[in-house]
Structures are given as C-alpha cells and as structure tokens.
Write an enzyme that holds these catalytic residues in place. Structure first.
Site, mmCIF file in Angstrom:
data_model
loop_
_atom_site.group_PDB
_atom_site.id
_atom_site.type_symbol
_atom_site.label_atom_id
_atom_site.label_comp_id
_atom_site.label_asym_id
_atom_site.label_seq_id
_atom_site.Cartn_x
_atom_site.Cartn_y
_atom_site.Cartn_z
ATOM 1 N N GLU A 101 -10.216 -36.653 6.098
ATOM 2 C CA GLU A 101 -9.943 -36.146 4.932
ATOM 3 C C GLU A 101 -8.525 -35.771 4.807
ATOM 4 O O GLU A 101 -7.735 -36.471 3.744
ATOM 5 C CB GLU A 101 -10.667 -35.073 4.465
ATOM 6 C CG GLU A 101 -12.009 -35.358 4.116
ATOM 7 C CD GLU A 101 -12.878 -33.994 3.849
ATOM 8 O OE1 GLU A 101 -14.074 -34.095 3.176
ATOM 9 O OE2 GLU A 101 -12.450 -32.877 4.302
ATOM 10 N N LEU A 102 -7.517 -35.232 5.557
ATOM 11 C CA LEU A 102 -6.357 -35.031 5.486
ATOM 12 C C LEU A 102 -5.543 -36.253 5.486
ATOM 13 O O LEU A 102 -4.519 -36.318 4.779
ATOM 14 C CB LEU A 102 -5.983 -33.895 6.509
ATOM 15 C CG LEU A 102 -6.466 -32.603 6.426
ATOM 16 C CD1 LEU A 102 -6.592 -31.571 7.567
ATOM 17 C CD2 LEU A 102 -5.723 -31.816 5.442
ATOM 18 N N VAL B 242 -14.551 -34.671 10.281
ATOM 19 C CA VAL B 242 -14.597 -34.900 9.091
ATOM 20 C C VAL B 242 -13.290 -34.572 8.283
ATOM 21 O O VAL B 242 -12.584 -35.420 7.446
ATOM 22 C CB VAL B 242 -15.711 -34.586 8.235
ATOM 23 C CG1 VAL B 242 -15.719 -34.821 6.627
ATOM 24 C CG2 VAL B 242 -17.012 -35.024 8.876
ATOM 25 N N CYS B 243 -12.777 -33.508 8.522
ATOM 26 C CA CYS B 243 -11.505 -32.877 7.833
ATOM 27 C C CYS B 243 -10.172 -33.866 8.361
ATOM 28 O O CYS B 243 -9.407 -34.040 7.649
ATOM 29 C CB CYS B 243 -11.519 -31.502 8.166
ATOM 30 S SG CYS B 243 -12.730 -30.434 7.507
ATOM 31 N N THR B 244 -10.302 -34.194 9.398
ATOM 32 C CA THR B 244 -9.142 -34.926 10.009
ATOM 33 C C THR B 244 -9.055 -36.319 9.226
ATOM 34 O O THR B 244 -7.949 -36.580 8.790
ATOM 35 C CB THR B 244 -9.384 -35.317 11.551
ATOM 36 O OG1 THR B 244 -9.433 -34.168 12.153
ATOM 37 C CG2 THR B 244 -8.397 -36.310 12.149
#
Length: 219
Positions: A48-49, A44-46
């Site tokens: 988002e960034l 998920v963070c991938t």
C-alpha cells in the site's frame, strides 16, 4: 472520542520521517489524506505504501498532501522504506508518522484508550483497527473515512475518485451517482430549483421527481 464526517480532524504534533510536524499547520490551506498502518514490515501495508508513492503525483494534481502513520517508531520507518522500494519499485517521499506511544491512533479513534502507551510488544493483530483512511479538507474537517481489514489491500484509485467527487461537490450544488467517474453526468441537489438549475447548468434530465441529472460542471 468517536470521529464522524464533518468533525474537525484532531490536531497533533508528531515526529515523522521528515521531522516534527503540527498536523493542521502541515496541511496548510489545501487537502490531505492521512492513512494508517498497524505495524511496520507487514506485507499488505508494504504494497500500500508503495502504491501510494506511485500515485503521489495524482494526489498533488488535486492539491492533496499525503501522509502515512504506523504504530512504530520513526527510526524503523527508514528501514521499512527500503523494503517498500524493493517490493514495489517506488520511493516513499511523503512523510511517515511514528506513533510509538499510540497517541495519534487513539486520538483518531483507531485504538481504544486502554490500549496502552507503547507499541513495544504489540503485534499487527493487536493494532488491526489502525487501517483507516481520512480525507481532510482545507477547513480541517473530515470529508471521508474508510477502514479496511488487514487482509484487504486498499484501492487508492477509489480514494482518488472519491476526492474528485468531494472537491467537485464542494464547489457546486451537485452530487455524484454510484460508480461516478470524472467527466460523467452528476445529480443536481434538491436545494437547486428547476429554474436555478437551468441558469446554473444550462439543461438537465428529470429521471424521477427527486433525481435530476446534468453534465458535470467545470471546475
């Protein structure tokens, strides 16, 4: 240390993908968004960034700097940036803070004081609460805090919308209603009398004695 809106954003010195920064000096006289991640190489963070990288120009238009932080060493951020480009098509050109000693995560009340002093051996679940967004104004005060669960990707369009509202209402004695978008009518605050409202805004509609709407004032 519990952080609330209108508290001074804690200052810190940290290593980033663009060298060492002192946070308040890095913000300068503008606005900033600090958004945090529990660990590198998480799905998920991938996304988002990469999404944030794609919107960097929109933040820049609003005079807002963006900076990410992950509970991992700076050295691994470079490898993660390659994955982000592969997954989303965007290059991460904004700085990413390395927080391998958990200092910033604790300073911003995202991890408890007893969480330890190293990211080594910690899983994303151990750092699940490091999923916050902080909008910080030129006065270095926190204007907004949002915290998301690990399984829910953040809506950066909403963060831009909120920044539009925060910047508008910092200049004029107005508030924005639910679901407000740039250019829509705004609410006149109770501090403005009817007479003053006519002088300031030209005209307004009284929906309820305590709810007066007018056209959005120009920047």
């Amino acid at each position: 240390m519990s952080l609330r809106i209108n508290d001074i954003a804690p200052d810190f010195t940290a290593e980033t993908t663009q060298g060492e920064i002192k946070f308040h000096d890095w913000i300068g006289n503008g606005w900033a968004v600090l958004f945090s991640h529990p660990k590198n190489f998480t799905p998920v963070c991938t996304t988002e960034l990469g999404a944030m990288a794609g919107l960097e120009g929109e933040f820049r238009k609003r005079g807002v700097k963006i900076i990410g932080i992950s509970v991992d060493p700076v050295e691994s951020h470079g490898r993660w940036k390659n994955d982000i480009k592969t997954a989303t098509g965007f290059d991460v050109d904004y700085p990413l803070i390395g927080d391998k000693e958990l200092k910033v995560a604790k300073l911003y009340d995202m991890l408890p004081a007893g969480a330890g002093e190293s990211s080594e051996g910690r899983t994303p679940a151990d750092n699940a609460t490091v999923r916050s967004v902080f909008v910080i104004g030129p006065d270095k005060k926190i204007k907004l805090i949002l915290t998301y669960p690990m399984t829910t990707g953040r809506n950066f369009g909403e963060i831009l919308r909120a920044i539009d509202s925060i910047q508008l209402t910092s200049k004029h004695q107005v508030a924005t209603p639910a679901n407000w978008q740039q250019g829509e009518d705004v609410i006149i605050t109770a501090a403005v009398s009817n007479e003053d409202a006519i002088t300031r805004f030209g005209s307004f509609d009284t929906v309820l004695p305590y709810l007066r709407k007018t056209r959005q004032p120009s920047a």
